[in-house]
Design an enzyme around this catalytic site. Structure first.
Site, short mmCIF file in Angstrom:
data_model
loop_
_atom_site.label_atom_id
_atom_site.label_comp_id
_atom_site.label_asym_id
_atom_site.label_seq_id
_atom_site.Cartn_x
_atom_site.Cartn_y
_atom_site.Cartn_z
N SER A 184 -65.95 20.92 -31.18
CA SER A 184 -66.52 22.05 -31.74
C SER A 184 -67.65 21.89 -32.78
O SER A 184 -68.42 22.71 -33.28
CB SER A 184 -65.72 23.16 -32.58
OG SER A 184 -64.51 23.54 -31.61
N PRO A 218 -59.01 21.86 -36.28
CA PRO A 218 -58.69 20.55 -37.25
C PRO A 218 -59.84 20.24 -38.48
O PRO A 218 -59.61 19.39 -38.90
CB PRO A 218 -58.37 19.57 -36.28
CG PRO A 218 -59.27 19.97 -35.08
CD PRO A 218 -59.15 21.41 -35.09
N GLY A 220 -63.88 20.54 -37.47
CA GLY A 220 -65.04 20.19 -36.85
C GLY A 220 -66.32 20.94 -37.69
O GLY A 220 -67.26 20.25 -37.98
N ASP A 256 -54.02 33.71 -44.09
CA ASP A 256 -54.99 34.55 -43.12
C ASP A 256 -56.41 35.03 -43.41
O ASP A 256 -56.63 35.45 -44.42
CB ASP A 256 -54.19 36.05 -42.79
CG ASP A 256 -54.72 36.71 -41.80
OD1 ASP A 256 -55.63 36.45 -41.17
OD2 ASP A 256 -54.01 37.90 -41.83
N LYS A 301 -66.51 35.61 -29.68
CA LYS A 301 -66.14 35.01 -28.29
C LYS A 301 -65.97 36.19 -27.65
O LYS A 301 -65.49 37.43 -27.93
CB LYS A 301 -64.60 34.47 -28.47
CG LYS A 301 -64.27 33.63 -29.70
CD LYS A 301 -64.75 32.14 -29.55
CE LYS A 301 -64.34 31.46 -31.02
NZ LYS A 301 -65.12 30.11 -31.03
N1 SAM Z 1 -63.90 25.34 -35.90
C1 SAM Z 1 -62.65 24.50 -35.74
C2 SAM Z 1 -63.08 23.01 -35.42
O1 SAM Z 1 -64.41 22.81 -35.35
O2 SAM Z 1 -62.23 22.19 -35.42
C3 SAM Z 1 -61.99 25.10 -34.52
C4 SAM Z 1 -61.44 26.29 -34.61
S1 SAM Z 1 -60.38 26.73 -33.45
C5 SAM Z 1 -61.47 27.55 -32.24
C6 SAM Z 1 -59.91 28.46 -34.02
C7 SAM Z 1 -58.90 28.21 -35.26
O3 SAM Z 1 -58.66 29.53 -35.80
C8 SAM Z 1 -57.38 27.77 -35.05
O4 SAM Z 1 -57.15 26.50 -35.57
C9 SAM Z 1 -56.54 28.63 -35.46
O5 SAM Z 1 -55.24 28.46 -36.06
C10 SAM Z 1 -57.43 29.60 -36.62
N2 SAM Z 1 -57.07 31.02 -36.70
C11 SAM Z 1 -56.82 31.82 -35.66
N3 SAM Z 1 -56.73 33.27 -36.43
C12 SAM Z 1 -56.56 32.84 -37.73
C13 SAM Z 1 -56.48 33.67 -38.79
N4 SAM Z 1 -56.31 35.05 -38.73
N5 SAM Z 1 -56.58 33.26 -40.08
C14 SAM Z 1 -56.90 31.82 -39.91
N6 SAM Z 1 -56.95 30.99 -39.13
C15 SAM Z 1 -56.88 31.60 -37.84
#
Ligand code: SAM
Length: 348
Positions: A184, A218, A220, A256, A301
């Site tokens: 990502s 993680p 990115g 959150d 998305k």
């Molecule tokens: N941008 C990240 C990267 O480049 O590594 C990847 C992110 S991944 C697509 C989406 C992330 O959003 C997940 O790790 C998930 O735990 C987090 N997530 C989803 N809902 C969330 C929330 N309400 N609060 C915090 N994190 C959230």
């Protein structure tokens, strides 16, 4: 054919078509779309040559779903496989212009990939022949794109470099950094490149600036900020990459992303949470309207259906919150899949 060719992500021809039709209508240009699903390009055909209007339509910066938008100057079909160059040179002679550069391109599809080798070798031959005819001049105002949807059909297009995407096929070539925690990472790298200009990148991405990354794990996107020596608060209940944490520039907060707010304004908010797009748009709009961040880049998305309508709705949420103070730019990046990426800021 008079009109514009637009390159897009395969499967998004319908969104690209709706968008160019709306842009044309807003400029009072009559025309119709020719598009086939999964072709990764569409045609917008105008009734008249429209010298004034076409440059305004052929502007990928004004479009979300188009990677490239090019005015067509000639279309040739049934090119003989033993000599495709002669008819192209005839057409170019009739156009009577010189060209700063030549790009030979195919669509971003599996069939298009099979044409890549042909495009490379044909490009060399075409450039050689055009040089001999003195049709290439580095000081000329326009770039020639020879777009081959198939090997016996070509659209000759004239790009104005100040408007058109500078990259072949509208795709910036980015290298995946080995130490980045996820693929990502390329989305945010591309967003900085495509949604900001060089001057903005220099002014707005300076060492010591502050950012919040919502849905960071993680890491990115955080990695791209850290690479630019920006301090990041990474919000996610999931684990962050250990090596990235060792940079000393990242604070990981398990919270959150829809509730957490920074104690003082930050330079950047970035957000890649997988959530309903309108919810993410409303969240970012609130941060910007409250002055909690100066600028934001975030992913929306898109749903399976009505992707164009949802895009318009999300942008209208942002526009409503920011009003005349808003600067909003959106694009489906090459590294985006069923999503788009948006930059937004308050201008004062
Ligand atoms: N941008 C990240 C990267 O480049 O590594 C990847 C992110 S991944 C697509 C989406 C992330 O959003 C997940 O790790 C998930 O735990 C987090 N997530 C989803 N809902 C969330 C929330 N309400 N609060 C915090 N994190 C959230």
């Amino acid at each position: 054919m008079h009109g514009v060719i637009l390159y897009c992500r395969a499967g998004f021809e319908s969104e690209c078509a709706q968008e160019i039709a709306a842009l044309a209508a807003s400029h009072g240009v009559a025309g119709h779309v020719r598009a086939l699903r999964d072709d990764a390009f569409i045609e917008f055909v105008t009734a008249t040559p429209g010298e004034d209007a076409l440059p305004r339509l052929a502007d990928p910066r004004a479009l979300i779903f188009a990677r490239q938008a090019l005015p067509v100057v000639a279309q040739l079909r049934d090119l003989p496989s033993r000599d495709r160059i002669a008819p192209i040179l005839d057409a170019l002679r009739a156009i009577d212009a010189r060209w700063a550069e030549v790009l030979v391109e195919a669509p971003d599809t599996n069939d298009g990939k099979a044409l890549a080798t042909f495009c490379r070798s044909f490009g060399n031959a075409l450039v050689g022949a055009m040089k001999r005819m003195r049709l290439i001049d580095a000081a000329a105002p326009r770039r020639l794109h020879a777009f081959f949807p198939q090997s016996d059909k070509v659209y000759l297009c004239a790009a104005e470099p100040s408007r058109a995407s500078p990259w072949p096929r509208g795709i910036p070539r980015l290298k995946f950094p080995r130490e980045a925690p996820s693929r990502s990472t390329l989305k945010l790298d591309e967003a900085f490149l495509v949604l900001l200009d060089e001057n903005e990148r220099e002014r707005w991405l300076q060492p010591g600036m502050s950012a919040v990354d919502l849905g960071a794990a993680p890491g990115g996107w955080t990695y791209q900020l850290v690479r630019r020596s920006v301090r990041v608060v990474a919000i996610d209940n999931g684990p962050m990459d250990a090596a990235l944490m060792q940079s000393g520039l990242v604070t990981h907060v398990r919270a959150d992303g829809f509730r957490w707010r920074p104690p003082k304004p930050v330079d950047w908010l970035v957000c890649d949470m997988v959530e309903q797009p309108r919810r993410v748009a409303a969240l970012v709009a609130q941060w910007l309207a409250d002055g909690a961040c100066r600028r934001a880049i975030f992913n929306l998305k898109l749903p399976m259906k009505k992707r164009y309508d949802e895009t318009l709705l999300c942008l209208s949420i942002l526009r409503e919150a920011l009003g005349a103070k808003g600067d909003i730019r959106a694009r489906q990046l090459y590294h985006d899949r069923e999503e788009i990426t948006v930059f937004a800021r308050r201008t004062h």
